[in-house]
Scaffold this active site. Structure first.
Site, PDB file in Angstrom:
ATOM      1  N   ASP A  53      22.117  49.957  41.167  1.00 36.80           N
ATOM      2  CA  ASP A  53      20.700  49.827  40.814  1.00 36.80           C
ATOM      3  C   ASP A  53      19.912  50.830  41.655  1.00 36.80           C
ATOM      4  O   ASP A  53      19.404  50.497  42.724  1.00 36.80           O
ATOM      5  CB  ASP A  53      20.237  48.389  41.070  1.00 36.80           C
ATOM      6  N   HIS A  54      19.820  52.066  41.161  1.00 34.43           N
ATOM      7  CA  HIS A  54      19.218  53.162  41.921  1.00 34.43           C
ATOM      8  C   HIS A  54      18.060  53.799  41.169  1.00 34.43           C
ATOM      9  O   HIS A  54      17.989  53.723  39.934  1.00 34.43           O
ATOM     10  CB  HIS A  54      20.261  54.241  42.224  1.00 34.43           C
ATOM     11  N   GLY A 114      18.708  47.444  50.861  1.00 30.39           N
ATOM     12  CA  GLY A 114      18.184  48.664  50.278  1.00 30.39           C
ATOM     13  C   GLY A 114      18.467  49.947  51.017  1.00 30.39           C
ATOM     14  O   GLY A 114      18.985  49.964  52.134  1.00 30.39           O
ATOM     15  N   GLU A 115      18.091  51.046  50.351  1.00 29.10           N
ATOM     16  CA  GLU A 115      18.229  52.397  50.889  1.00 29.10           C
ATOM     17  C   GLU A 115      16.913  53.141  50.680  1.00 29.10           C
ATOM     18  O   GLU A 115      16.274  53.011  49.630  1.00 29.10           O
ATOM     19  CB  GLU A 115      19.334  53.153  50.165  1.00 29.10           C
ATOM     20  N   ASN A 164      16.104  55.078  47.325  1.00 27.85           N
ATOM     21  CA  ASN A 164      15.558  54.446  46.122  1.00 27.85           C
ATOM     22  C   ASN A 164      14.210  53.781  46.339  1.00 27.85           C
ATOM     23  O   ASN A 164      13.388  53.715  45.429  1.00 27.85           O
ATOM     24  CB  ASN A 164      16.544  53.388  45.609  1.00 27.85           C
ATOM     25  N   SER A 224      26.983  44.369  56.167  1.00 27.60           N
ATOM     26  CA  SER A 224      27.697  45.419  56.885  1.00 27.60           C
ATOM     27  C   SER A 224      27.757  45.161  58.383  1.00 27.60           C
ATOM     28  O   SER A 224      28.301  45.975  59.124  1.00 27.60           O
ATOM     29  CB  SER A 224      27.016  46.777  56.642  1.00 27.60           C
ATOM     30  N   GLY A 225      27.179  44.040  58.833  1.00 25.95           N
ATOM     31  CA  GLY A 225      27.161  43.710  60.250  1.00 25.95           C
ATOM     32  C   GLY A 225      26.860  42.240  60.468  1.00 25.95           C
ATOM     33  O   GLY A 225      26.704  41.474  59.511  1.00 25.95           O
TER      34      GLY A 225
END
Length: 321
Positions: free
Chosen positions: A37-38, A106-107, A110, A173-174
């Site tokens: 989803d980008h 999120g990133e 995007n 991721s952590g």
């Protein structure tokens, strides 16, 4: 047995092709599917970024049995969590109960498009946890008003609710994201075969729940062509998520990977038509405790030959895991 999924990679194909590819994946025998989803591709050479939710709606009507899932949607910037809840409920209805909502923090790639800035990872996780709570509340039914540290919801209600809400997958991721995943998630989503993530997820409430990973590969009978394609379109993956979450656009990813060589990818991305190499990449997830692995075939124009190979050779071998 590990379930094997197919990835609709929106960064490398247009919407009609993505749906056609998924129809082929269902025919080939994949157990489930996921969609990215980008708003942007990672690299210009990938060349696409259609709206994943429209693709999902079309995919739900074009297929019969294969489960669908976002991998993953960020519910904090481009989308308000109340709207994500509405979209997820609608997809569960359209798909006849085949949808799972994958969520992540999120990133910048995007989310920068709305001009709200990109806060620290700590703040993003605070926002994410609050958003997931809103989504869960709305999918449970009833009317919600919420006034939190990051989001407001005023008298919201989902009028079209499925009998069973879509399961929530939480990307981790952590330690902090594993804690959120264990508390709110029905399944774990991760992109590294890290058994520590599975253990942490279980310790925080995820014991016995599915864990979904992802393996990228570049199938081609010409191995050199497969390596070149992986380098051209997927070298961004060498940066790690601590870096990848921060870069704002394809130019940044191109600059960050300008010294990456094709041979730098072959240790982590199976290239060519070696079934055993893909099996071993999937085995790493299975050994780490993952129950599902979605495959990414690199190259939008190489999906049909990949699907033929998967049906005849790859999936039978993976069924033995």
């Amino acid at each position: 047995m590990v379930q094997i999924g197919y990835t609709m990679m929106t960064e490398q194909a247009g919407p009609r092709d993505l749906v056609d590819h998924l129809v082929g994946a269902e025919r080939a025998g994949f157990d489930f599917s996921v969609v990215s989803d980008h708003y942007f591709p990672w690299l210009d050479s990938q060349g696409h970024a259609p709206y994943a939710w429209s693709v999902l709606g079309a995919a739900a009507q074009a297929t019969q049995r294969i489960p669908l899932m976002t991998f993953v949607t960020c519910p904090t910037f481009r989308y308000h969590p109340a709207v994500v809840a509405q979209k997820a409920a609608t997809m569960q209805l359209l798909s006849g109960g085949r949808f799972r909502l994958g969520l992540g923090s999120g990133e910048n790639l995007n989310e920068h498009v709305i001009g709200a800035g990109w806060p620290s990872a700590e703040v993003r996780l605070e926002m994410f946890e609050e958003a997931v709570g809103i989504i869960r509340s709305l999918l449970a039914g009833g009317t919600l008003s919420h006034h939190g540290a990051h989001f407001d919801v005023d008298d919201a209600r989902l009028w079209d609710l499925p009998d069973e809400p879509p399961p929530l997958g939480i990307a981790a991721s952590g330690p902090r994201s594993c804690e959120i995943a264990g508390r709110y998630g029905d399944l774990l989503v991760a992109v590294a075969p890290d058994g520590g993530l599975v253990t942490s997820f279980a310790a925080n409430g995820g014991e016995g729940k599915p864990c979904v990973g992802q393996v990228a590969l570049s199938y081609d009978t010409d191995r050199d062509a497969a390596v070149a394609r992986a380098h051209d379109q997927f070298r961004w993956a060498t940066g790690g998520w601590e870096v990848n979450a921060e870069l704002p656009g394809p130019a940044g990813f191109a600059a960050a990977t300008r010294h990456t060589r094709p041979e730098d990818l072959t240790d982590t991305i199976p290239c060519g038509d070696d079934v055993d190499a893909v099996v071993e990449a999937v085995r790493a997830y299975a050994d780490a405790g993952f129950t599902e692995v979605a495959l990414v075939q690199i190259g939008g124009d190489r999906q049909v030959p990949f699907l033929d190979w998967a049906a005849s050779e790859l999936l039978p071998a993976l069924r033995e895991l």
